[in-house]
Write a protein that holds these residues in place. Structure first.
Motif, short mmCIF file in Angstrom:
data_model
loop_
_atom_site.label_atom_id
_atom_site.label_comp_id
_atom_site.label_asym_id
_atom_site.label_seq_id
_atom_site.Cartn_x
_atom_site.Cartn_y
_atom_site.Cartn_z
N THR A 56 30.38 26.51 51.66
CA THR A 56 29.92 25.15 51.35
C THR A 56 28.49 25.15 50.81
O THR A 56 28.15 24.32 49.97
N ALA A 112 26.57 19.96 53.11
CA ALA A 112 27.15 21.28 53.31
C ALA A 112 27.16 21.60 54.80
O ALA A 112 26.57 20.88 55.60
N ALA A 154 32.04 15.77 52.68
CA ALA A 154 31.36 16.56 51.66
C ALA A 154 30.98 15.74 50.43
O ALA A 154 30.18 16.21 49.61
N GLU A 200 27.55 23.59 47.04
CA GLU A 200 26.55 22.57 46.69
C GLU A 200 25.47 23.12 45.78
O GLU A 200 24.95 22.40 44.92
N THR A 247 32.07 20.49 56.64
CA THR A 247 32.47 19.97 55.33
C THR A 247 33.49 20.85 54.62
O THR A 247 33.83 20.58 53.47
N HIS A 248 33.97 21.89 55.28
CA HIS A 248 34.98 22.77 54.67
C HIS A 248 36.37 22.35 55.10
O HIS A 248 36.64 22.15 56.28
N GLU A 272 36.68 16.75 53.19
CA GLU A 272 36.36 16.38 51.80
C GLU A 272 35.56 15.09 51.75
O GLU A 272 34.65 14.93 50.94
#
Length: 496
Positions: free
Chosen positions: A460, A442, A427, A464, A446-447, A424
């Motif tokens: 992701t 992304a 991201a 975005e 970033t997940h 998080e």
């Protein structure tokens, strides 16, 4: 007027973001891709009878998996015939561990990882330490009295390498115990192959090119993509209007209102200090430091005809102590971490070897012919009962050596715990003075829970793209609301 949007990277996340934006009418869009192809860590190539995937290979699971949701509509999946957890365990002297013992040891490992999740979630140490404690304690029980110490140790070393390939860790002592549980498995078949089409099929589906149909309106993403563009700097306070200026290594400059950056974590780790102007905020730097990316590589050998019998699926490699000492003293000691060779579905004459970690990076630096010969040495050493001919071709992946990737996929390490960071944090977008995101991030890293996967990367990219779509939808709604308000006010004035 639609905003100028720049996407850095045409991998799964970049393609997902671009196609989502184009579908919604945002066509003032440019993609900068460092390679000469679309796909990123999805890289399907022609090889032998069909194709092979140098990178992403399987659709992992069916429930809540966007890759499965997209592909299942077109019947592109098949369950993998080779089960990597069920192979015959073969020692370096050519002998095999009895199936009853190998099943018992493998079952013990899966039991440790599955039935102790609550305990692992509270553990303050590495995955390796946790597994070792449970494994040793179990071996002391009467249930495992028929397994001698040497066999247990050799199996443990094999499983260590096997688990490293799943996590992309150099060692399971690097992998966070509780962080291991951050990854969410999708229910259903976990090894779904693409028959003879390869993982690039998902990109074709996203671009509405698969299946070919006159009713489709395919997205020609190549029209939006500038290839061989290595980004050298992202200036995200480029002007009073909050625009972003992106410079490439060839000194071309692209200005945009918004940038979606899908660079791999490996590239961010290597270049973040010079890549962003001004420097990144501390929370972003910590995320780049704390999240970890590793190396997993494949070694493909094509033979004129199969030398193995029908029904044979491959072998997993266990080293005897003396043999291990010998190879560690050799110039190609990286071979220790090749943990197995397995058949490839829809490729009747091909075997695929797997290697991960620091020795995968060493393998990448070795001469290709030496790597091929070393693979043949391993096959002949472990399969003494078979006559093995020379391969007719050889191909390997080199994900770390490629400066546009610097690794295969991410995992949660002990450093992640130490710095208390999460996907998080990585991201979080960089925003201008008005709080509008100008650089977004992304990619699988970033997940929060589907890191290391294509379905995570696609989610992701959509995330975005939707962030921008919602911003401009709100602006449009406010604009229309103001027009209605002004029109009403004018009518009221005319009545006076």
């Amino acid at each position: 007027m639609y905003p100028r949007i720049l996407i850095i990277g045409a991998g799964a996340a970049g393609v997902a973001a671009a196609t989502k934006l184009i579908e919604k009418g945002y066509k003032n869009l440019t993609i900068l891709e460092a390679e000469n192809r679309i796909g990123g860590r999805i890289h399907t190539i022609p090889y032998a009878a069909n194709v092979v995937d140098l990178g992403a290979q399987w659709c992992h699971g069916e429930v809540n998996n966007v890759v499965y949701n997209l592909g299942s509509k077109f019947n592109v999946f098949d369950a993998n015939s080779a089960r990597y957890e069920n192979f015959v365990l073969t020692k370096s002297d050519g002998t095999q561990i009895p199936l009853e013992q190998s099943d018992k040891l493998m079952g013990l490992m899966w039991s440790i990882l599955e039935t102790h999740k609550n305990e692992l979630s509270q553990y303050r140490g590495s995955l390796g330490s946790f597994v070792m404690e449970k494994f040793r304690a179990s071996l002391e029980t009467p249930e495992y009295a028929d397994i001698n110490h040497d066999t247990a140790f050799q199996f443990l070393e094999f499983f260590h390498k096997f688990e490293n390939s799943i996590e992309a860790s150099d060692s399971w002592f690097d992998t966070s115990g509780p962080g291991y549980l951050d990854y969410w498995e999708c229910e259903g078949e976990n090894l779904l192959n693409w028959r003879d089409k390869g993982y690039t099929t998902i990109l074709e589906i996203l671009m509405k090119r698969y299946p070919f149909s006159a009713s489709n309106s395919p997205i020609n993403l190549e029209e939006y993509t500038h290839f061989n563009k290595v980004v050298s700097n992202i200036c995200w306070n480029a002007g009073p209007d909050g625009t972003v200026s992106v410079r490439c290594a060839d000194n071309t400059i692209y200005d945009a209102d918004h940038v979606i950056c899908t660079l791999s974590l490996g590239v961010l780790k290597e270049r973040y200090e010079t890549l962003f102007t001004p420097t990144l905020p501390a929370i972003k730097k910590n995320a780049i430091h704390g999240l970890t990316i590793g190396t997993v590589d494949k070694l493909f050998l094509e033979f004129e005809t199969p030398f193995w019998p029908d029904g044979w699926k491959g072998l997993s490699l266990l080293w005897n102590k003396n043999d291990l000492e010998d190879i560690r003293a050799s110039k190609n000691s990286w071979m220790e971490d090749v943990f197995g060779f397995y058949v490839v579905d829809y490729q009747p004459n091909v075997l695929c070897g797997w290697i991960s970690g620091k020795n995968a990076r060493r393998m990448e630096r070795a001469n290709e012919d030496d790597v091929r010969k070393t693979c043949m040495f391993l096959l002949r050493k472990f399969l003494k009962s078979m006559t093995i001919p020379e391969p007719v071709s050889f191909k390997r992946s080199k994900w770390y050596s490629n400066s546009n990737f610097r690794g295969s996929y991410t995992f949660r390490s002990m450093t992640t715990d130490l710095l208390n960071v999460s996907a998080e944090h990585l991201a979080l977008p960089l925003s201008n003075a008005c709080g509008v995101p100008v650089v977004q991030f992304a990619g699988e890293a970033t997940h929060d829970h589907y890191y290391s996967t294509v379905h995570g990367a696609i989610e992701t990219g959509w995330r975005e793209a939707n962030r921008l779509i919602h911003i401009y939808q709100r602006r449009c709604q406010m604009f229309l609301k103001n027009i209605c308000y002004c029109s009403k006010s004018r009518k009221d004035l005319l009545k006076i």
